[in-house]
Design a protein around this motif. Structure first.
Motif, PDB file in Angstrom:
ATOM      1  N   VAL A  29     -20.019  19.612   2.927  1.00 39.84           N
ATOM      2  CA  VAL A  29     -20.673  18.517   2.595  1.00 39.84           C
ATOM      3  C   VAL A  29     -20.044  17.275   3.105  1.00 39.84           C
ATOM      4  N   LEU A  30     -18.841  16.997   2.938  1.00 36.58           N
ATOM      5  CA  LEU A  30     -18.086  15.752   3.157  1.00 36.58           C
ATOM      6  C   LEU A  30     -18.140  15.782   4.839  1.00 36.58           C
ATOM      7  N   LEU A  31     -17.983  16.821   5.480  1.00 37.65           N
ATOM      8  CA  LEU A  31     -17.835  16.824   6.886  1.00 37.65           C
ATOM      9  C   LEU A  31     -19.120  16.312   7.461  1.00 37.65           C
ATOM     10  N   LEU A  32     -20.158  16.729   7.067  1.00 31.91           N
ATOM     11  CA  LEU A  32     -21.685  16.535   7.273  1.00 31.91           C
ATOM     12  C   LEU A  32     -21.664  14.986   7.084  1.00 31.91           C
ATOM     13  N   ALA A  33     -21.391  14.688   5.668  1.00 32.57           N
ATOM     14  CA  ALA A  33     -21.864  13.219   5.417  1.00 32.57           C
ATOM     15  C   ALA A  33     -20.939  12.139   6.581  1.00 32.57           C
ATOM     16  N   VAL A  71     -19.664  21.195  12.933  1.00 34.40           N
ATOM     17  CA  VAL A  71     -18.411  22.011  12.502  1.00 34.40           C
ATOM     18  C   VAL A  71     -18.890  22.285  11.075  1.00 34.40           C
ATOM     19  N   ALA A  72     -19.242  21.106  10.340  1.00 29.35           N
ATOM     20  CA  ALA A  72     -19.855  21.324   9.170  1.00 29.35           C
ATOM     21  C   ALA A  72     -20.694  22.525   8.966  1.00 29.35           C
ATOM     22  N   LEU A  73     -21.643  22.555   9.680  1.00 30.71           N
ATOM     23  CA  LEU A  73     -22.638  24.092   9.807  1.00 30.71           C
ATOM     24  C   LEU A  73     -21.928  25.198  10.012  1.00 30.71           C
TER      25      LEU A  73
ATOM     26  N   ALA B 171     -12.301  21.324  12.375  1.00 30.80           N
ATOM     27  CA  ALA B 171     -12.395  20.284  11.764  1.00 30.80           C
ATOM     28  C   ALA B 171     -11.512  19.090  11.337  1.00 30.80           C
ATOM     29  N   SER B 172     -10.346  19.382  11.400  1.00 29.35           N
ATOM     30  CA  SER B 172      -9.248  18.685  10.948  1.00 29.35           C
ATOM     31  C   SER B 172      -9.052  17.667  12.168  1.00 29.35           C
TER      32      SER B 172
END
Lengths: 178, 495
Positions: A29-33, A71-73, B171-172
């Motif tokens: 969720v954080l990455l998506l946001a 990446v979030a997905l 991601a990082s």
């Protein structure tokens, strides 16, 4: 968020324990946001300014933003398939114990207090409070020794940085008196 | 011959009393910090960045190099006496070193490690002297597309080779790249992700990111899982080696650098892989194979020598290409940027005094380390008893000093804390920290090179692959990306 509605849990567990097991979805969720934030910023960018070269200031943020969403997905898919990030080990770390949220919250509070107090109180006092408070939060209960160590460390650091290394730190009212 | 002359000049710089003092201070601080549990070399260099704000660059980098090598030295002491390696490079030292210490041969284990570090560091630094100028002169002609290719390689390698999960590494990296975007666009002055804040327009200082992720993040993470009963270090006397031990170890000391140096120079995660490879090699070649796992001295000597040599290899890539291959190199690169110095092929031409003074000081530092570590080992071991609340409170304290010293802004402290909480979360959910740091440091430079390359080619993407160098690098990138699926196919075919 599509990841939360990913079908019923495989085992007969409550929704709450399922969420606890899949708390890593919060990272998604954080990455998506963050990705949406970067993309929004990119789209609202005013690029009438002189754009030198074929690639303007929007290209790279657009790629990074899209990458974050992707990446979030992908991470969400990985977590729902049972993938888990490995918590980091270390010398003083005991992962068998549950996380101690209270200590972390206390430390965060002490640090924020330092950020607020360094202006009015100056470094020597605020720094001593930071060290003492942190040591207390971490479980040190030597009420005679701790404040002395904190005050000594803070004063020595202040003099070393301010006088010897030429890195100015605010002295505050204490240094005005001395 | 040229590099020999430059090296002699370098010794002229390194042996001035002031620089000698910085080197000595660096190795002392480095060893102390390396011995202290919970602080690795990257955190050490990040925490000590502000100390050097008032220094001129040569003295600062001489001190940093001392800290780097010293922390490597000190780390093995913790592994051997406490059996809890703080950093991945010291894991192997614990496998054989700790059983040795338990069997009363701690002094020999420490000596094998210290002399191993000395030999590995010496050989590695000699290779650095020989190779670095050649690499730099070869790289002088490389242009924007080549630089961009190298940075892409760094990004891919750091996300793919390290850690167990590629998606988490990626991601990082993306988080790091996002932080690197904050501020004014270098080419057009366009504000990005500043949300109208004047302070964010300057960008987020790399020092704050490094200190936040390495120091605050680590301290909070340890605080959440603090081991209530810390292990007791095994008491040890002065390190020494008997003749039989020397006969067993001298070949291991010499073999270590052969494995360590090349691995340090490529972005493959620093000393972790070479120390392990060296361990396996020593086990295979040893006449005392049955002793492995129970305290074989070769298993300490070889890997420790490999670890120090890999540090020298790291410096080759960092100084000649501006490519950080480990977390420490990444933080040192940030330090170079603080001084407005761009490491790269031109560094050897533009700043010969600095570079050669730094290299010469590595030799000086190594001699100092050996002289300090052999007699002082029992004293260093006392550091292992520091009460943990003081240790981690001290880390928070010095992290705060460092962040405040950057610009004297209380807001920086809040940003530091936010990044620290981010680092905490990353540790909790297995996102490796290094890709984020590399992203922050290399991201803006990579964007600039990309845009420059496309400017030259007038927007045509072929401009990115029009040199043999860049094509070679992209082939390597492809190989790294394709390796896991290929490996899967191979194992399936075999099965």
């Amino acid at each position: 968020m599509t990841t939360e509605t990913a079908g019923p849990p495989p085992r007969p567990t409550t929704a709450r324990s399922w969420l606890r097991d899949h708390s890593e979805l919060g990272v998604c969720v954080l990455l998506l946001a963050l990705g949406v934030l970067v993309l929004t910023d990119t789209l609202t960018m005013d690029v009438d300014l002189t754009q030198r070269g074929p690639v303007g200031p929007r290209t790279v943020p657009a790629v990074v933003g899209a990458g974050l969403v992707l990446v979030a997905l992908l991470l969400a898919v990985d977590v729902l398939r049972g993938g888990r990030g490995e918590a980091e080990g270390g010398e003083d770390i005991d992962l068998a114990e549950p996380a101690d949220g209270r200590t972390v919250a206390l430390l965060t509070g002490v640090f924020l207090a330092f950020a607020v107090l360094i202006g009015p109180l100056g470094f020597p006092i605020a720094g001593a409070l930071l060290f003492w408070g942190s040591a207390y939060a971490l479980g040190s209960r030597h009420h005679d020794r701790d404040p002395l160590i904190a005050a000594g460390l803070s004063l020595v650091t202040y003099f070393v940085f301010d006088n010897l290394l030429g890195v100015p730190l605010p002295g505050g009212p204490l240094m005005g008196v001395l | 011959m040229d590099s020999l002359n430059s090296l002699v000049d370098g010794f002229g710089t390194a042996l001035t009393p002031v620089n000698l003092l910085w080197a000595a201070l660096g190795v002392l601080l480095g060893t102390a910090i390396g011995v202290l549990p919970g602080i690795g070399p990257a955190m050490a260099v990040a925490l000590l960045l502000p100390v050097t704000y008032g220094l001129e660059p040569t003295g600062a980098f001489i001190m940093f190099a001392g800290i780097y090598y010293g922390a490597m030295f000190g780390g093995s002491t913790t592994s051997i006496l406490l059996n809890t390696p703080g950093e991945s490079a010291a894991v192997v030292a614990a496998i054989e070193g700790n059983p040795m210490a338990k069997a009363g041969r701690g002094a020999q284990a420490l000596a094998a490690a210290a002399i191993g570090h000395f030999t590995g560091g010496m050989i590695g630094t000699i290779l650095l002297v020989v190779l670095a100028p050649t690499v730099a002169s070869l790289a002088v002609d490389i242009g924007a597309p080549d630089y961009f290719a190298i940075m892409v390689l760094a990004f891919i390698a750091v996300t793919s080779v390290l850690g167990s999960s590629r998606i988490r590494g990626l991601a990082s990296l993306l988080i790091g790249l996002t932080v690197g975007l904050v501020g004014l666009d270098q080419m057009t002055g366009q504000q990005r992700l500043t949300f109208g804040s004047l302070q964010l327009a300057d960008g987020i200082d790399v020092v704050i990111v490094a200190v936040g992720l390495f120091a605050i993040g680590e301290a909070l993470w340890v605080a959440a899982h603090l081991r209530r009963s810390t292990g007791t270090p095994i008491p040890v006397g002065r390190p020494w080696l008997g003749r039989a031990d020397v006969r067993r170890t001298w070949k291991s000391w010499l073999r270590g650098p052969v494995i360590g140096f090349p691995f340090g120079a490529i972005p493959a995660g620093g000393a972790e892989i070479p120390t392990f490879l060296s361990y396996v090699t020593e086990k295979r070649l040893s006449k005392h194979r049955d002793q492995f796992g129970k305290g074989a001295i070769e298993g300490v000597a070889g890997p420790e020598s490999a670890a120090s040599a890999s540090a020298a290899g790291t410096l080759v890539s960092m100084l000649t290409l501006g490519l950080p291959t480990t977390a420490v190199a990444a933080v040192m690169l940030a330090a170079f940027q603080q001084y407005g110095i761009q490491p790269g092929p031109l560094l050897f031409e533009r700043e010969p005094d600095l570079v050669w003074g730094l290299i010469a000081s590595l030799f000086v530092g190594m001699v100092l380390l050996l002289a300090l570590n052999l007699p002082l080992a029992p004293l260093w071991a006392k550091l292992l008893r520091i009460p943990r609340p003081y240790l981690y409170a001290g880390i928070l304290f010095f992290a705060a000093v460092g962040a405040y010293a950057v610009g004297g802004e209380a807001l920086d402290l809040v940003i530091l804390l936010v990044i620290g909480v981010l680092g905490f979360g990353m540790r909790r959910y297995g996102l490796p920290v290094l890709p984020a740091v590399i992203g922050v440091i290399l991201g803006p430079a990579a964007e600039q090179q990309l845009r420059r390359a496309l400017q030259i080619s007038d927007g045509s993407v072929t401009g990115l692959v029009d040199t043999p160098f860049s094509v070679t690098v992209y082939v390597i990138v492809l190989l790294i990306l394709l390796w896991p699926p290929v490996k899967k196919v191979i194992t399936r075919v075999r099965a």
